[in-house]
Design a protein around this motif. Structure first.
Motif, mmCIF file in Angstrom:
data_model
loop_
_atom_site.group_PDB
_atom_site.id
_atom_site.type_symbol
_atom_site.label_atom_id
_atom_site.label_comp_id
_atom_site.label_asym_id
_atom_site.label_seq_id
_atom_site.Cartn_x
_atom_site.Cartn_y
_atom_site.Cartn_z
ATOM 1 N N GLN A 260 0.826 -1.208 0.000
ATOM 2 C CA GLN A 260 0.000 0.000 0.000
ATOM 3 C C GLN A 260 0.863 1.262 0.000
ATOM 4 O OE1 GLN A 260 -3.256 -0.040 -0.570
ATOM 5 N NE2 GLN A 260 -3.023 -2.264 -0.683
ATOM 6 N N GLU A 261 1.945 1.242 0.759
ATOM 7 C CA GLU A 261 2.837 2.399 0.788
ATOM 8 C C GLU A 261 3.549 2.579 -0.548
ATOM 9 O OE1 GLU A 261 3.820 2.354 5.595
ATOM 10 O OE2 GLU A 261 5.344 1.732 4.151
ATOM 11 N N LEU A 262 3.910 1.480 -1.190
ATOM 12 C CA LEU A 262 4.553 1.587 -2.506
ATOM 13 C C LEU A 262 3.587 2.157 -3.540
ATOM 14 C CD1 LEU A 262 6.921 1.085 -4.421
ATOM 15 C CD2 LEU A 262 6.031 -1.232 -4.774
ATOM 16 N N LEU A 263 2.345 1.671 -3.539
ATOM 17 C CA LEU A 263 1.359 2.182 -4.496
ATOM 18 C C LEU A 263 1.104 3.671 -4.268
ATOM 19 C CD1 LEU A 263 -1.217 -0.762 -4.552
ATOM 20 C CD2 LEU A 263 0.590 -0.257 -6.210
ATOM 21 N N ALA A 264 1.051 4.093 -3.000
ATOM 22 C CA ALA A 264 0.865 5.518 -2.707
ATOM 23 C C ALA A 264 2.052 6.330 -3.217
ATOM 24 C CB ALA A 264 0.687 5.716 -1.200
ATOM 25 N N TYR A 265 3.264 5.785 -3.065
ATOM 26 C CA TYR A 265 4.465 6.471 -3.552
ATOM 27 C C TYR A 265 4.410 6.630 -5.078
ATOM 28 C CZ TYR A 265 9.448 7.394 -4.383
ATOM 29 O OH TYR A 265 10.644 7.947 -4.780
ATOM 30 N N VAL A 266 3.980 5.594 -5.778
ATOM 31 C CA VAL A 266 3.900 5.656 -7.240
ATOM 32 C C VAL A 266 2.843 6.674 -7.670
ATOM 33 C CG1 VAL A 266 3.268 4.340 -9.304
ATOM 34 C CG2 VAL A 266 4.768 3.322 -7.588
ATOM 35 N N ARG A 267 1.739 6.728 -6.957
ATOM 36 C CA ARG A 267 0.669 7.669 -7.323
ATOM 37 C C ARG A 267 1.068 9.112 -7.069
ATOM 38 N NH1 ARG A 267 -2.780 3.676 -4.878
ATOM 39 N NH2 ARG A 267 -2.636 4.829 -2.907
ATOM 40 N N GLU A 268 1.837 9.353 -6.010
ATOM 41 C CA GLU A 268 2.058 10.727 -5.547
ATOM 42 C C GLU A 268 3.394 11.338 -5.943
ATOM 43 O OE1 GLU A 268 1.655 10.187 -1.375
ATOM 44 O OE2 GLU A 268 -0.458 9.530 -1.494
ATOM 45 N N THR A 269 4.346 10.550 -6.407
ATOM 46 C CA THR A 269 5.705 11.049 -6.628
ATOM 47 C C THR A 269 5.910 11.528 -8.062
ATOM 48 O OG1 THR A 269 6.537 9.516 -4.941
ATOM 49 C CG2 THR A 269 8.153 10.454 -6.465
ATOM 50 N N LYS A 270 6.596 12.664 -8.171
ATOM 51 C CA LYS A 270 6.986 13.194 -9.481
ATOM 52 C C LYS A 270 8.498 13.342 -9.530
ATOM 53 C CE LYS A 270 2.787 15.894 -10.414
ATOM 54 N NZ LYS A 270 2.260 17.244 -10.743
ATOM 55 N N ARG A 271 9.066 13.127 -10.708
ATOM 56 C CA ARG A 271 10.488 13.367 -10.940
ATOM 57 C C ARG A 271 10.624 14.235 -12.177
ATOM 58 N NH1 ARG A 271 12.266 7.191 -9.759
ATOM 59 N NH2 ARG A 271 12.035 7.277 -7.477
ATOM 60 N N ASN A 272 11.293 15.344 -11.975
ATOM 61 C CA ASN A 272 11.411 16.333 -13.057
ATOM 62 C C ASN A 272 10.026 16.776 -13.527
ATOM 63 O OD1 ASN A 272 14.275 16.138 -13.060
ATOM 64 N ND2 ASN A 272 14.132 14.297 -14.345
ATOM 65 N N GLY A 273 9.097 16.848 -12.571
ATOM 66 C CA GLY A 273 7.755 17.316 -12.880
ATOM 67 C C GLY A 273 6.850 16.284 -13.525
ATOM 68 N N VAL A 274 7.348 15.067 -13.713
ATOM 69 C CA VAL A 274 6.569 14.025 -14.389
ATOM 70 C C VAL A 274 6.212 12.934 -13.379
ATOM 71 C CG1 VAL A 274 6.544 12.311 -16.238
ATOM 72 C CG2 VAL A 274 7.749 14.495 -16.559
ATOM 73 N N PRO A 275 4.939 12.547 -13.248
ATOM 74 C CA PRO A 275 4.557 11.462 -12.332
ATOM 75 C C PRO A 275 5.294 10.172 -12.699
ATOM 76 C CG PRO A 275 2.616 12.650 -13.077
ATOM 77 C CD PRO A 275 3.756 13.139 -13.923
ATOM 78 N N ALA A 286 5.097 -2.156 -9.819
ATOM 79 C CA ALA A 286 4.101 -1.909 -8.776
ATOM 80 C C ALA A 286 2.958 -2.916 -8.866
ATOM 81 C CB ALA A 286 3.570 -0.483 -8.894
ATOM 82 N N VAL A 287 2.515 -3.210 -10.082
ATOM 83 C CA VAL A 287 1.422 -4.171 -10.261
ATOM 84 C C VAL A 287 1.871 -5.570 -9.854
ATOM 85 C CG1 VAL A 287 -0.012 -5.334 -11.975
ATOM 86 C CG2 VAL A 287 0.191 -2.853 -12.004
ATOM 87 N N ASP A 288 3.105 -5.941 -10.170
ATOM 88 C CA ASP A 288 3.621 -7.244 -9.735
ATOM 89 C C ASP A 288 3.604 -7.353 -8.220
ATOM 90 O OD1 ASP A 288 4.026 -8.254 -12.250
ATOM 91 O OD2 ASP A 288 6.164 -7.752 -12.342
ATOM 92 N N ASN A 289 4.004 -6.279 -7.532
ATOM 93 C CA ASN A 289 3.945 -6.289 -6.067
ATOM 94 C C ASN A 289 2.518 -6.501 -5.572
ATOM 95 O OD1 ASN A 289 6.701 -5.842 -5.822
ATOM 96 N ND2 ASN A 289 6.453 -4.240 -4.294
ATOM 97 N N TYR A 290 1.592 -5.813 -6.195
ATOM 98 C CA TYR A 290 0.200 -5.921 -5.776
ATOM 99 C C TYR A 290 -0.337 -7.332 -5.987
ATOM 100 C CZ TYR A 290 -4.821 -5.176 -5.540
ATOM 101 O OH TYR A 290 -6.148 -5.263 -5.202
ATOM 102 N N ILE A 291 -0.054 -7.907 -7.151
ATOM 103 C CA ILE A 291 -0.561 -9.252 -7.461
ATOM 104 C C ILE A 291 0.004 -10.278 -6.488
ATOM 105 C CG2 ILE A 291 -0.474 -11.123 -9.158
ATOM 106 C CD1 ILE A 291 -0.597 -8.956 -11.339
ATOM 107 N N GLU A 292 1.314 -10.215 -6.221
ATOM 108 C CA GLU A 292 1.921 -11.198 -5.327
ATOM 109 C C GLU A 292 1.413 -11.010 -3.892
ATOM 110 O OE1 GLU A 292 6.051 -11.906 -5.682
ATOM 111 O OE2 GLU A 292 5.893 -12.413 -7.802
ATOM 112 N N GLU A 335 10.654 -2.602 -4.927
ATOM 113 C CA GLU A 335 10.489 -1.321 -4.250
ATOM 114 C C GLU A 335 11.760 -0.489 -4.350
ATOM 115 O OE1 GLU A 335 8.278 -0.077 -0.231
ATOM 116 O OE2 GLU A 335 10.066 -1.293 0.127
ATOM 117 N N ALA A 336 12.913 -1.133 -4.127
ATOM 118 C CA ALA A 336 14.185 -0.423 -4.244
ATOM 119 C C ALA A 336 14.422 0.054 -5.670
ATOM 120 C CB ALA A 336 15.331 -1.323 -3.786
ATOM 121 N N VAL A 353 10.829 8.288 3.132
ATOM 122 C CA VAL A 353 9.587 7.826 2.527
ATOM 123 C C VAL A 353 8.796 7.022 3.561
ATOM 124 C CG1 VAL A 353 8.573 6.393 0.718
ATOM 125 C CG2 VAL A 353 10.636 7.745 0.242
ATOM 126 N N ALA A 354 7.513 7.359 3.717
ATOM 127 C CA ALA A 354 6.616 6.629 4.631
ATOM 128 C C ALA A 354 7.228 6.460 6.012
ATOM 129 C CB ALA A 354 6.251 5.269 4.042
#
Length: 407
Positions: A260-275, A286-292, A335-336, A353-354
């Protein structure tokens, strides 16, 4: 088709009762630390008292029998309590509860009342003392001894990599009672009060923190009434403990805050202004983490259902444990990959982070492939119980299969 679980009116009513208790008893800023190893004395003492109050209500171990300090409740009650504790980040009982099924299955009536009541009500805590320097996954190779001397047993030897917060009131584990006896039939299983003369605890600072101990036993006297099972039944008693540690009870509720924390990081983080979520590689990881994570949740839920409905279990617990040990490592690696060096900022760094939980996972998920048996041991258990190994075995007795209890 809607696969969402719908709670009954009774479950909703009980949830309100539990939520009202926690809301009134635990301020919102009171919670367990991100890194369990950084638990301070004040927080530890505070939640020890909360646990005692939960124990008085039967909520600490809700499905264990009332006559021994449990709640005598259903699996539904346990699920609701665990969900509400997770919602408020309230730590679970600071005790190793894996001895509880062994006491229920193998203990005398006097032992059940003497040892279960203080543990189930939260008055006492305990440590599991199994591993030795040359006997980890091969538990039958232990060399620590227990020698009968009148009405006592005298224990000598050591245990290491023992997990425990602060100091326990009780320790439990197998010791060799018959040095010349046959393998698996040469040990007893003892319940050892702490403090007891001759027992010393030394903290071990390891990759996953200082929460492991080296325990030395030097001519420690234990009453004969603290032997659980027979003089040579220690392996069988330990197998009941390990059946639960290997996943044989499953879990009423198995949240995955890591994912859940990883998915939130992916949703909320931008690098160089790009999500970063626009990067297809990040999304796939991220999806692989969720499925497993969901596979693990389903395995745990299935095992819990089988346990509480007294279904015969064979490979199921080891299968779940094997998946957990391996997918947690894969998830930490992914995640790393997504977070880069930010995954290594701990709770003492600026703006982790988190709160620093990814750093904890980078250490913990590797270290925790060993406790309860390595992945190789889990594969061996699965093979034996499927009948595709040179030797075969059945699941050890548990409160679900050996007695009327379902704790």
């Amino acid at each position: 088709m809607d696969f969402e679980y719908v709670y009954s009116a009774e479950q909703d009513s009980f949830r309100r009762e539990v939520r009202e208790f926690f809301d009134a008893r635990v301020p919102t800023d009171r919670r367990g630390p991100v890194d369990p190893e950084s638990l301070d004395d004040d927080t530890f003492a505070y939640f020890r008292e909360v646990h005692r109050e939960m124990g008085a209500r039967g909520w600490l171990y809700p499905t264990y029998p009332k006559e021994y300090g449990g709640g005598g409740m259903t699996a539904d009650h346990e699920m609701v309590i665990e969900e509400e504790m997770a919602r408020r980040q309230i730590p679970k009982h600071f005790s190793n509860g894996l001895v509880l099924p062994s006491i229920l299955v193998w203990g005398t009536e006097e032992q059940k009342k003497r040892f279960l009541i203080p543990l189930l009500t939260g008055e006492e805590t305990c440590y599991q003392t199994f591993s030795e320097a040359h006997a980890g996954s091969d538990l039958a190779a232990i060399s620590s001894t227990a020698v009968r001397d009148g009405d006592d047993w005298v224990i000598n030897g050591h245990k290491l990599f023992i997990t425990g917060i602060r100091e326990p009131d009780l320790m439990y584990g197998p010791f060799v009672t018959q040095p010349d006896g046959a393998r698996h039939h040469n040990m007893g299983y003892f319940l050892i009060p702490y403090p007891t003369p001759g027992v010393t605890l030394t903290r071990m600072t390891l990759m996953n923190g200082p929460g492991q101990l080296f325990i030395n036993f030097d001519n420690v006297r234990v009453p004969a009434g603290n032997l659980l099972g027979g003089d040579d039944e220690g392996w069988q008693v330990a197998a009941t403990t390990l059946e639960q540690e290997h996943g044989g009870r499953g879990a009423a509720f198995s949240p995955d805050e890591d994912t859940q924390e990883l998915l939130a990081y992916v949703r909320e983080t931008k690098r160089n202004g790009v999500p970063i979520g626009l990067d297809p590689t990040v999304r796939l990881n991220a999806v692989d983490n969720y499925i497993e994570s969901q596979i693990h949740r389903l395995l745990e839920t299935r095992n819990f259902w089988m346990y509480v409905t007294k279904r015969e279990m064979t490979y199921h617990g080891a299968q779940s444990a094997l998946w957990r040990k391996e997918f947690k490592v894969r998830n930490a690696i992914r995640e790393a990959t997504i977070m880069g060096p930010y995954a290594l900022l701990d709770h003492t760094d600026d703006a982790p982070v988190a709160g620093g939980s990814p750093e904890v996972r980078q250490r913990r998920n590797v270290a925790w492939t060993h406790p309860g048996g390595t992945p190789e041991i889990m594969r061996l258990i699965i093979a034996r119980r499927l009948g595709i190994s040179r030797t075969r075995e059945r699941a050890a007795p548990t409160p679900s299969t050996a007695t009327s209890h379902t704790g």
